[in-house]
Design a protein around this motif. Structure first.
Motif, PDB file in Angstrom:
ATOM      1  N   SER A  84       0.829  -1.196   0.000  1.00  0.00           N
ATOM      2  CA  SER A  84       0.000   0.000   0.000  1.00  0.00           C
ATOM      3  C   SER A  84       0.862   1.244   0.000  1.00  0.00           C
ATOM      4  CB  SER A  84      -0.920   0.020   1.221  1.00  0.00           C
ATOM      5  OG  SER A  84      -0.177   0.358   2.370  1.00  0.00           O
ATOM      6  N   ARG A  85       0.302   2.306  -0.548  1.00  0.00           N
ATOM      7  CA  ARG A  85       0.950   3.610  -0.483  1.00  0.00           C
ATOM      8  C   ARG A  85       0.104   4.573   0.345  1.00  0.00           C
ATOM      9  NH1 ARG A  85       2.312   5.961  -5.918  1.00  0.00           N
ATOM     10  NH2 ARG A  85       4.113   6.827  -4.843  1.00  0.00           N
ATOM     11  N   SER A  86      -0.954   4.053   0.975  1.00  0.00           N
ATOM     12  CA  SER A  86      -1.807   4.874   1.838  1.00  0.00           C
ATOM     13  C   SER A  86      -2.419   3.984   2.901  1.00  0.00           C
ATOM     14  CB  SER A  86      -2.920   5.551   1.022  1.00  0.00           C
ATOM     15  OG  SER A  86      -3.855   4.595   0.551  1.00  0.00           O
ATOM     16  N   ALA A  87      -2.782   4.590   4.023  1.00  0.00           N
ATOM     17  CA  ALA A  87      -3.401   3.836   5.109  1.00  0.00           C
ATOM     18  C   ALA A  87      -4.755   3.278   4.691  1.00  0.00           C
ATOM     19  CB  ALA A  87      -3.551   4.733   6.343  1.00  0.00           C
ATOM     20  N   PHE A 156       8.386  -5.760 -15.073  1.00  0.00           N
ATOM     21  CA  PHE A 156       7.260  -4.827 -15.026  1.00  0.00           C
ATOM     22  C   PHE A 156       6.942  -4.404 -13.592  1.00  0.00           C
ATOM     23  CE2 PHE A 156       2.657  -4.259 -14.372  1.00  0.00           C
ATOM     24  CZ  PHE A 156       2.424  -3.181 -15.213  1.00  0.00           C
ATOM     25  N   ARG A 157       6.655  -3.109 -13.433  1.00  0.00           N
ATOM     26  CA  ARG A 157       6.251  -2.557 -12.139  1.00  0.00           C
ATOM     27  C   ARG A 157       5.063  -1.625 -12.340  1.00  0.00           C
ATOM     28  NH1 ARG A 157       7.582  -2.188  -7.011  1.00  0.00           N
ATOM     29  NH2 ARG A 157       7.358  -0.266  -5.839  1.00  0.00           N
ATOM     30  N   PHE A 158       4.141  -1.655 -11.390  1.00  0.00           N
ATOM     31  CA  PHE A 158       2.930  -0.831 -11.437  1.00  0.00           C
ATOM     32  C   PHE A 158       2.831   0.009 -10.181  1.00  0.00           C
ATOM     33  CE2 PHE A 158      -1.356  -0.305  -9.749  1.00  0.00           C
ATOM     34  CZ  PHE A 158      -1.972   0.392 -10.787  1.00  0.00           C
ATOM     35  N   GLN A 159       2.280   1.224 -10.359  1.00  0.00           N
ATOM     36  CA  GLN A 159       1.917   2.012  -9.185  1.00  0.00           C
ATOM     37  C   GLN A 159       0.781   2.957  -9.524  1.00  0.00           C
ATOM     38  OE1 GLN A 159       5.402   4.288  -7.930  1.00  0.00           O
ATOM     39  NE2 GLN A 159       4.541   6.130  -8.838  1.00  0.00           N
ATOM     40  N   ASP A 160      -0.031   3.232  -8.505  1.00  0.00           N
ATOM     41  CA  ASP A 160      -1.046   4.272  -8.587  1.00  0.00           C
ATOM     42  C   ASP A 160      -1.013   5.002  -7.242  1.00  0.00           C
ATOM     43  OD1 ASP A 160      -2.538   2.822  -6.717  1.00  0.00           O
ATOM     44  OD2 ASP A 160      -4.012   2.102  -8.159  1.00  0.00           O
ATOM     45  N   PRO A 161      -1.927   5.934  -6.984  1.00  0.00           N
ATOM     46  CA  PRO A 161      -1.845   6.658  -5.706  1.00  0.00           C
ATOM     47  C   PRO A 161      -1.991   5.778  -4.467  1.00  0.00           C
ATOM     48  CG  PRO A 161      -3.174   7.890  -7.276  1.00  0.00           C
ATOM     49  CD  PRO A 161      -2.922   6.552  -7.903  1.00  0.00           C
ATOM     50  N   ASP A 162      -2.483   4.541  -4.639  1.00  0.00           N
ATOM     51  CA  ASP A 162      -2.779   3.706  -3.478  1.00  0.00           C
ATOM     52  C   ASP A 162      -1.846   2.520  -3.289  1.00  0.00           C
ATOM     53  OD1 ASP A 162      -5.079   5.211  -2.681  1.00  0.00           O
ATOM     54  OD2 ASP A 162      -6.162   4.307  -4.344  1.00  0.00           O
ATOM     55  N   VAL A 163      -1.421   1.876  -4.388  1.00  0.00           N
ATOM     56  CA  VAL A 163      -0.632   0.649  -4.256  1.00  0.00           C
ATOM     57  C   VAL A 163       0.520   0.638  -5.247  1.00  0.00           C
ATOM     58  CG1 VAL A 163      -2.620  -0.701  -3.466  1.00  0.00           C
ATOM     59  CG2 VAL A 163      -2.031  -0.683  -5.900  1.00  0.00           C
ATOM     60  N   SER A 164       1.487  -0.235  -4.997  1.00  0.00           N
ATOM     61  CA  SER A 164       2.539  -0.521  -5.956  1.00  0.00           C
ATOM     62  C   SER A 164       2.814  -2.006  -5.908  1.00  0.00           C
ATOM     63  CB  SER A 164       3.812   0.277  -5.640  1.00  0.00           C
ATOM     64  OG  SER A 164       4.301  -0.066  -4.364  1.00  0.00           O
ATOM     65  N   LEU A 244      -9.965  12.298  -9.836  1.00  0.00           N
ATOM     66  CA  LEU A 244     -10.601  12.608  -8.557  1.00  0.00           C
ATOM     67  C   LEU A 244      -9.601  12.368  -7.442  1.00  0.00           C
ATOM     68  CD1 LEU A 244     -14.090  10.816  -8.807  1.00  0.00           C
ATOM     69  CD2 LEU A 244     -13.613  13.250  -9.118  1.00  0.00           C
ATOM     70  N   PRO A 245      -9.621  13.179  -6.396  1.00  0.00           N
ATOM     71  CA  PRO A 245      -8.780  12.870  -5.233  1.00  0.00           C
ATOM     72  C   PRO A 245      -9.291  11.617  -4.535  1.00  0.00           C
ATOM     73  CG  PRO A 245     -10.230  14.731  -4.768  1.00  0.00           C
ATOM     74  CD  PRO A 245     -10.400  14.429  -6.223  1.00  0.00           C
ATOM     75  N   GLY A 246      -8.401  10.949  -3.840  1.00  0.00           N
ATOM     76  CA  GLY A 246      -8.775   9.704  -3.184  1.00  0.00           C
ATOM     77  C   GLY A 246      -9.928   9.855  -2.206  1.00  0.00           C
ATOM     78  N   TRP A 247      -9.937  10.974  -1.457  1.00  0.00           N
ATOM     79  CA  TRP A 247     -11.005  11.148  -0.481  1.00  0.00           C
ATOM     80  C   TRP A 247     -12.365  11.262  -1.144  1.00  0.00           C
ATOM     81  CZ3 TRP A 247     -13.793  15.564  -1.139  1.00  0.00           C
ATOM     82  CH2 TRP A 247     -13.173  16.636  -1.791  1.00  0.00           C
ATOM     83  N   ASP A 248     -12.415  11.865  -2.344  1.00  0.00           N
ATOM     84  CA  ASP A 248     -13.680  11.990  -3.077  1.00  0.00           C
ATOM     85  C   ASP A 248     -14.172  10.614  -3.520  1.00  0.00           C
ATOM     86  OD1 ASP A 248     -15.553  12.339  -5.302  1.00  0.00           O
ATOM     87  OD2 ASP A 248     -14.997  14.454  -5.281  1.00  0.00           O
ATOM     88  N   ILE A 249     -13.254   9.788  -4.041  1.00  0.00           N
ATOM     89  CA  ILE A 249     -13.616   8.439  -4.474  1.00  0.00           C
ATOM     90  C   ILE A 249     -14.189   7.640  -3.308  1.00  0.00           C
ATOM     91  CG2 ILE A 249     -12.717   6.270  -5.393  1.00  0.00           C
ATOM     92  CD1 ILE A 249     -10.623   7.930  -6.901  1.00  0.00           C
ATOM     93  N   LEU A 250     -13.547   7.749  -2.143  1.00  0.00           N
ATOM     94  CA  LEU A 250     -13.989   6.980  -0.982  1.00  0.00           C
ATOM     95  C   LEU A 250     -15.332   7.473  -0.456  1.00  0.00           C
ATOM     96  CD1 LEU A 250     -10.624   6.616   0.957  1.00  0.00           C
ATOM     97  CD2 LEU A 250     -11.795   4.897  -0.412  1.00  0.00           C
TER      98      LEU A 250
END
Length: 282
Positions: A84-87, A156-164, A244-250
């Motif tokens: 994870s890249r976020s709590a 190959f490596r992947f990342q987004d604002p939440d996971v890698s 969208l920011p993560g908080w908006d998605i959630l």
């Protein structure tokens, strides 16, 4: 000597599980404990991350006896396959169903994919763009996981604002696990080569994710995906960014009644394509 003191200090830090970054340190004395990440004219930045304690970073060292520590961002291990890249991502990872991988190919949702297929090396960036465009539109692998392994590097490596994560099979299985295969959709707005080594895909995401026993409907939003290719012509890195920011998605997912107060959902893909073609009227 200064080198001996540095080596001893770093050995103690490494054994204690400290994440550290230092400058002006004799790298020869630290090579058994550090990875050199980049060098400047006046100093060498060194970095090591170990899994015991990730709360502080040693950001500077002035031998023989002065060190400065600062907090460093936590990175929470969610599973053996991704990080994870976020709590929030760490929390929601616990609500996902089990791994999609099965030893029985008849029940494995990705059992028909040949993960050992020969790699299609040497493609030009335009050829790769065409292959990706057709493949993603047909297979919608950003949510289904039905990738074409022959287009992807073993590194190959992947990342987004939440996971890698690392590995194309790991990526494919995690998205298949995350998204509801009956409702989740990838609608490509545009796919084009934007740099000599980069294909950019803009797409609309909609449907449900498999969080909790009943799943959760997500507000449609736009994702921009950059796929980088290496010298062999294979995709070795993917980065997703959301409009969208993560908080908006959630908030919109868990509290749908708040959606009128948040950013509107993405319009239909036909409208998005028209907006991209004619940005002045967007």
């Amino acid at each position: 000597s200064s080198a001996t003191m540095a080596a001893t200090m770093v050995a103690v830090l490494a054994a204690s599980g400290i994440v550290f970054r230092g400058s002006n340190v004799p790298t020869a004395a630290l090579q058994q404990h550090t990875v050199v990440t980049r060098t400047h004219a006046s100093s060498t930045m060194i970095c090591r991350e170990v899994p015991v304690c990730r709360r502080f970073a040693l950001v500077s060292v002035q031998l023989p006896n002065r060190c400065r520590f600062e907090p460093c961002a936590p990175r929470v291990r969610m599973s053996e396959e991704y990080e994870s890249r976020s709590a929030a991502a760490a929390l929601f990872g616990k609500l996902l169903p089990g791994s999609s991988k099965s030893t029985d190919s008849s029940t494995d949702p990705l059992g028909k994919i040949d993960w050992t297929a020969p790699k299609e090396t040497g493609l030009t960036i335009q050829d790769m763009c065409s292959r990706l465009d057709v493949g993603i539109r047909e297979r919608e692998w950003f949510v289904t996981g039905r990738v074409l392994p022959e287009l992807f590097s073993d590194d190959f490596r992947f990342q987004d604002p939440d996971v890698s994560l690392d590995g194309i099979e790991t990526y494919a299985r995690q998205v298949n696990r995350l998204f509801d295969q009956k409702t989740a959709r990838v609608e490509v707005v545009n796919c084009r080569a934007v740099e000599a080594d980069t294909v950019r895909v803009i797409w609309r995401l909609s449907g449900c994710v498999n969080l909790g026993p009943a799943g959760i409907d997500i507000k449609p939003y736009v994702v921009t995906t950059d796929l980088k290719v290496g010298e062999d012509g294979l995709v070795n890195f993917q980065e997703d960014r959301f409009d969208l920011p993560g908080w908006d998605i959630l908030l919109s997912a868990f509290f749908p009644f708040l959606r009128p107060l948040l950013k509107p959902e993405a319009p239909p893909v036909e409208v998005l394509r028209q907006q991209l073609a004619d940005p002045e009227n967007a």
